[in-house]
Design a protein around this motif. Sequence first.
Motif, PDB file in Angstrom:
ATOM      1  N   ILE A   1     -13.842 -39.920 -10.796  1.00 14.06           N
ATOM      2  CA  ILE A   1     -14.857 -39.820 -11.839  1.00 14.06           C
ATOM      3  C   ILE A   1     -14.677 -38.556 -12.688  1.00 14.06           C
ATOM      4  CG2 ILE A   1     -17.329 -39.751 -12.347  1.00 14.06           C
ATOM      5  CD1 ILE A   1     -17.760 -41.153  -9.647  1.00 14.06           C
ATOM      6  N   LEU A   2     -14.726 -37.397 -12.036  1.00 15.99           N
ATOM      7  CA  LEU A   2     -14.785 -36.156 -12.818  1.00 15.99           C
ATOM      8  C   LEU A   2     -13.511 -35.912 -13.630  1.00 15.99           C
ATOM      9  CD1 LEU A   2     -16.552 -33.789 -10.263  1.00 15.99           C
ATOM     10  CD2 LEU A   2     -17.552 -35.089 -12.134  1.00 15.99           C
TER      11      LEU A   2
ATOM     12  N   PRO B   1     -10.821 -38.126 -14.441  1.00 11.96           N
ATOM     13  CA  PRO B   1     -10.495 -39.126 -15.469  1.00 11.96           C
ATOM     14  C   PRO B   1     -11.415 -39.063 -16.693  1.00 11.96           C
ATOM     15  CG  PRO B   1     -10.582 -40.153 -13.306  1.00 11.96           C
ATOM     16  CD  PRO B   1     -11.036 -38.753 -13.129  1.00 11.96           C
ATOM     17  N   TYR B   2     -12.698 -38.773 -16.489  1.00 14.51           N
ATOM     18  CA  TYR B   2     -13.626 -38.755 -17.622  1.00 14.51           C
ATOM     19  C   TYR B   2     -13.853 -37.355 -18.172  1.00 14.51           C
ATOM     20  CZ  TYR B   2     -14.314 -43.594 -16.390  1.00 14.51           C
ATOM     21  OH  TYR B   2     -14.082 -44.914 -16.116  1.00 14.51           O
ATOM     22  N   ASP B   3     -13.029 -36.389 -17.719  1.00 17.68           N
ATOM     23  CA  ASP B   3     -13.103 -35.037 -18.251  1.00 17.68           C
ATOM     24  C   ASP B   3     -14.501 -34.429 -18.083  1.00 17.68           C
ATOM     25  OD1 ASP B   3     -11.976 -32.839 -19.283  1.00 17.68           O
ATOM     26  OD2 ASP B   3     -12.173 -33.421 -21.393  1.00 17.68           O
ATOM     27  N   LEU B   4     -15.055 -34.609 -16.881  1.00 18.68           N
ATOM     28  CA  LEU B   4     -16.422 -34.142 -16.638  1.00 18.68           C
ATOM     29  C   LEU B   4     -16.423 -32.938 -15.688  1.00 18.68           C
ATOM     30  CD1 LEU B   4     -18.206 -37.585 -16.137  1.00 18.68           C
ATOM     31  CD2 LEU B   4     -18.393 -36.054 -18.090  1.00 18.68           C
TER      32      LEU B   4
END
Lengths: 201, 191, 202
Positions: B62-63, B65-68
């Motif tokens: 999640i973090l 791949p989505y640049d979070l």
Amino acid sequence: MSLSSRMILVLTTVGLISGGFLAGVAKLTKERIALNIQAEIEEAIKIVVDDAEVSTVLYEEEDLVIYREMEDDGQLAGYAIQATGVGFQDKITLMFGLDETLTKITGLTIIDQKETPGLGAKITEWVAFLQFWEDRDATGLLTLRKPPVRTPPELLATEINSITAATISSRKVLKIVNLSLEKVRGLIAEGKITSEEHDDH
Amino acid sequence: MELVAIFISAVLVQNFVLYYFLGICPFLGVSKKIDSALSMGLAVTFVMSITAVVSWLINNLILIPYDLGYLQIVSFILVIASLVQLVEMFIRKISPPLYQALGIYLPLITTNCAIMGLALIAALNGYSFVETVIFGFGSGIGFTLAIVLMAGIREQLDLSDVPEPLKGAGIALIVAGIMALAFNGFIGMLT
Amino acid sequence: MTTKTIRAEYLKGLWDENPVLRQLLGLCPTLAVTGTVITGLAMGLATTFVLILSSLVVSSIKKLIPAQVRIATYIVVIASFVTIADQFLKAFFYPISEALGPYVPLIVVNCIILGRQEAFSSRNSIGRSLIDALGMSTGFLLALLVLSSIREILGAGTFLGYQVMGPWFKPWIIMILPAGAFITLGILLGIALKIESKTKRS
């Protein structure tokens, strides 16, 4: 309003506000953080390759990056090799320079390490260790000189100086360099990097 | 790094308590008796292994791949807090004896910095999935080793004449210091 | 709850309820980042920032939060400010942020911060919570400064990077190793207890 819907409402609101706020902060700082990381690498390159102004990544794999360095006027300044390997305590990341012909080391600097403070951590500042990397022979295996010598001429071209009370850490640094040099020589033999200056495109 | 090296390093060289200073609260608080120290150690090992898996999934699926990346701290701490709750309910359901042994230690683990530290350090070191799992398990074993050794020493300390102001946390920290020094001997065994 | 003067509310954090020396809270960062004064100072200031802002937010929204989700709410608030502190250090004080490593994000589990929200800010006015947070942060910062000064001076012969010991001095390397952190803090706790029992008796 029922308790559970109030709980959900409060948590969602808090989560959204915090998420939005953090996204905003991240936007403001992101560029600067990236610049800081890049500046650290550029600074290390300038230490190990004289007159390096323009960098191009020639080759990249996990734990090894090879840069070709150009001077302002487009002349080849040398090559910089960034390598990571196991130290005494944790990983060590370092940068060393090679001359235009890829046969001589032009300098070495430590970018990141977590060696024992006061002992192994001397690899970052010990002048008689760091300065004596200049002009080492990059065409074969380098060895450690122990006990350390006081001046560079006392070393053979294939020797590097050790650090008193940090022998193991100096040996670790040497091992990382030796491994990287082996890879560099392999890449030259495969023709993936060439010592002559020419543009492939 | 090889898996064996990661494991040995997590247990002995970069011990969570004696090198990273994480989990000091339970290390001082639950180290008066060997058996309770052992239970605490096992509870931490259990939660650390699960945290390693979950935090790796969150970070890498999640973090990143989505640049979070900026949500890393918030999401890790929330996940750890709810994870401990879930583990507690789960153990109570399927194994009451295990719950009896570990139960009272689980709530204490939520605020245990060692768990959060594990998630953060594994992410910082960029470990692969398998490496993260080994790192989590090894760190738990390292914590257990430190806290059990400490409890053994403290049981003996009860019988000795410690100066009044150093009783309790003071002498425990000094003993921990000597232990850290002894563990220094393990550095470099991975060479 | 007894009402204290503003002054007493602030001063209690410095000694009587000093988070590190008297309450044994926040020991992880206290031990981990006190090898040099600069990292100790940076950690103290970052924690101060998080504690003060979290206390302000929590004390101003305390009436809106149902009791069942209060801890979760505090955690989100604290984690948000920790993230901001972390990004700020990375952006403007990169070398210090590198030196502190994972310990900046770990402020989120510093028991001092969550403890003050639960014990104080959730029950007191905004003003009082601010004073309390200021006092506790000062107490934490002082403890870090004392510990890091001892460790840096004896362990490296320097203070804030400047040489303070003469050439005769051979650094006690143990002081900047983990072992030195444990032993120095253990002795400091003993001294604090000794002073406390002396002042109580007289």
